[in-house]
Design a protein around this motif. Sequence first.
Motif, PDB file in Angstrom:
ATOM      1  N   ASP A   9      10.253  -7.159 -17.493  1.00  0.00           N
ATOM      2  CA  ASP A   9       8.893  -7.115 -16.985  1.00  0.00           C
ATOM      3  C   ASP A   9       8.626  -8.207 -15.966  1.00  0.00           C
ATOM      4  O   ASP A   9       7.541  -8.276 -15.400  1.00  0.00           O
ATOM      5  CB  ASP A   9       7.896  -7.274 -18.144  1.00  0.00           C
ATOM      6  CG  ASP A   9       7.935  -6.094 -19.093  1.00  0.00           C
ATOM      7  OD1 ASP A   9       7.740  -6.310 -20.298  1.00  0.00           O
ATOM      8  OD2 ASP A   9       8.174  -4.974 -18.623  1.00  0.00           O
ATOM      9  N   ARG A  31      17.766  -3.690 -11.223  1.00  0.00           N
ATOM     10  CA  ARG A  31      16.699  -4.628 -10.886  1.00  0.00           C
ATOM     11  C   ARG A  31      17.095  -6.054 -11.257  1.00  0.00           C
ATOM     12  O   ARG A  31      16.781  -7.011 -10.538  1.00  0.00           O
ATOM     13  CB  ARG A  31      15.413  -4.223 -11.619  1.00  0.00           C
ATOM     14  CG  ARG A  31      14.213  -5.077 -11.299  1.00  0.00           C
ATOM     15  CD  ARG A  31      13.789  -4.962  -9.848  1.00  0.00           C
ATOM     16  NE  ARG A  31      13.304  -3.640  -9.527  1.00  0.00           N
ATOM     17  CZ  ARG A  31      12.871  -3.266  -8.335  1.00  0.00           C
ATOM     18  NH1 ARG A  31      12.897  -4.128  -7.332  1.00  0.00           N
ATOM     19  NH2 ARG A  31      12.449  -2.036  -8.111  1.00  0.00           N
ATOM     20  N   PRO A  40      14.502  -0.269 -19.270  1.00  0.00           N
ATOM     21  CA  PRO A  40      13.467   0.470 -18.530  1.00  0.00           C
ATOM     22  C   PRO A  40      13.116  -0.240 -17.228  1.00  0.00           C
ATOM     23  O   PRO A  40      13.597  -1.334 -16.938  1.00  0.00           O
ATOM     24  CB  PRO A  40      12.287   0.449 -19.515  1.00  0.00           C
ATOM     25  CG  PRO A  40      12.490  -0.804 -20.309  1.00  0.00           C
ATOM     26  CD  PRO A  40      13.985  -0.970 -20.444  1.00  0.00           C
ATOM     27  N   ARG A  41      12.276   0.387 -16.421  1.00  0.00           N
ATOM     28  CA  ARG A  41      11.698  -0.200 -15.209  1.00  0.00           C
ATOM     29  C   ARG A  41      12.750  -0.738 -14.243  1.00  0.00           C
ATOM     30  O   ARG A  41      12.750  -1.905 -13.872  1.00  0.00           O
ATOM     31  CB  ARG A  41      10.695  -1.303 -15.590  1.00  0.00           C
ATOM     32  CG  ARG A  41       9.468  -0.780 -16.332  1.00  0.00           C
ATOM     33  CD  ARG A  41       8.602  -1.895 -16.826  1.00  0.00           C
ATOM     34  NE  ARG A  41       9.252  -2.660 -17.879  1.00  0.00           N
ATOM     35  CZ  ARG A  41       9.298  -2.281 -19.157  1.00  0.00           C
ATOM     36  NH1 ARG A  41       8.754  -1.130 -19.530  1.00  0.00           N
ATOM     37  NH2 ARG A  41       9.896  -3.030 -20.060  1.00  0.00           N
ATOM     38  N   GLY A  42      13.651   0.120 -13.852  1.00  0.00           N
ATOM     39  CA  GLY A  42      14.637  -0.283 -12.861  1.00  0.00           C
ATOM     40  C   GLY A  42      15.950  -0.728 -13.435  1.00  0.00           C
ATOM     41  O   GLY A  42      16.937  -0.842 -12.720  1.00  0.00           O
ATOM     42  N   GLY A  87      16.225   2.030 -24.054  1.00  0.00           N
ATOM     43  CA  GLY A  87      15.904   2.711 -22.816  1.00  0.00           C
ATOM     44  C   GLY A  87      16.693   3.979 -22.654  1.00  0.00           C
ATOM     45  O   GLY A  87      17.622   4.252 -23.395  1.00  0.00           O
TER      46      GLY A  87
END
Length: 418
Positions: free
Chosen positions: A17, A393, A387-389, A60
């Motif tokens: 995050d 990321r 999650p989120r990339g 994920g």
Amino acid sequence: MCGSCTPVVPLADTSPDHPDTGDTGDTGDTPPRAGIGRRGLLYGGLGASAALTAALASAGPASAATARAPRRSDARMRAVLVGTAGGPIWPMASGRRGICTVVEVDGARYLVDAGHGSAAGMVDAGVMGPADGKNDLTAFRAGFITHLHSDHVTDLATFLVQGFIGGGLGSLELPFHVYGPGDRGALPTVFPPGRPAPAPFNPSEPTPGTTSMVRQLLAAFATDVNDRIFDAGSPRIDRVVQAHDIALPSGITVPVAGPPARMSPFTVHEDDRVRVSATLVDHGQMAPSYAYRFDSNHGSIVISGDTTLTPNLLEMADGSDVLLHEVVDHASIVASIDALPVPEAIKEAFRNHMFGAHTTEAQLRDLLREVEVRQLVLHHVVPGELPRGGWQRVAQRLARGTRTRVVAGQDNDVIGTR
């Protein structure tokens, strides 16, 4: 706290995050080649262990292995990522095989670890014979085991026995050599402190090294092997496959408790294509544990094995072309431990163990400040996906402000030194 466990130290900016902008790092661009490195003496205390990977597997979706086509390189020296999952078989829910890397140098091949699914995955990864996928292992010269946790060796028997039978692995003239940790001669310290010492499994040989492990694995298949010898004219498998416990340099001993001794890399194998060096790394109570460096006329590749940030590894990696380094996600592991249906004392024991044997994103950021490597490849990832990339990321964040290309490795990637 036990003497062999590293105390927990707070981390910052390790969660997926963590806000970020831009998409640098995990690209096809190659930065300028690293110059003379800056060797450091960082000593990290955070990480995680494979013991919670069953819980982490649910962190994920299985997107890492399908988000992009595998990278391919035709460099004369390269690392083939056969499997990139950390921990036992459960991370494969993310679509990754168990940890396994093949280093190729001018056609010669060298195996590093053999996690779950890696033997079968060698066809997809392009290292089982020529492009038509034939069962041909004649290019393999040697194998190297980083440590003897099961998730690094579960497919070793498959590779050796099946390779000997139908793949031409090893010969009487040129045996396939397996190098790895020896018997350290002592059981781990009991943890948490105060718990009664359990009776050891296999008390006559509770901590066998690589030579003994390979001998016992091959012996378990004696019915099959003898059938091949008597009925198909195969040579004795123990003559074409030879295992070796790595002997440490004079004055260096395997720690029964605490981090490994400070040391420089030393040669464990050399032939006309490559020189392979090893050094001790810190994987908690799983000792000895090794990292390996492959040097050839075409560059250098370093494979960290399982480790928290370790001075020995930093010295080995400094100035290398490619560093394959394990990484774990701090936030996912904290959440998994917090969710365990066990007393708080057991959770504390898990935290102390988990955050003392592996490397987090924050520690990799420290590594990149201390040494120079041309390319950092994230592998042995826990959990298998974020999650989120996801891990891509993470790679982008790590690359910012450095001259190092950072890649989120996935199964079947081929990473060249040039």
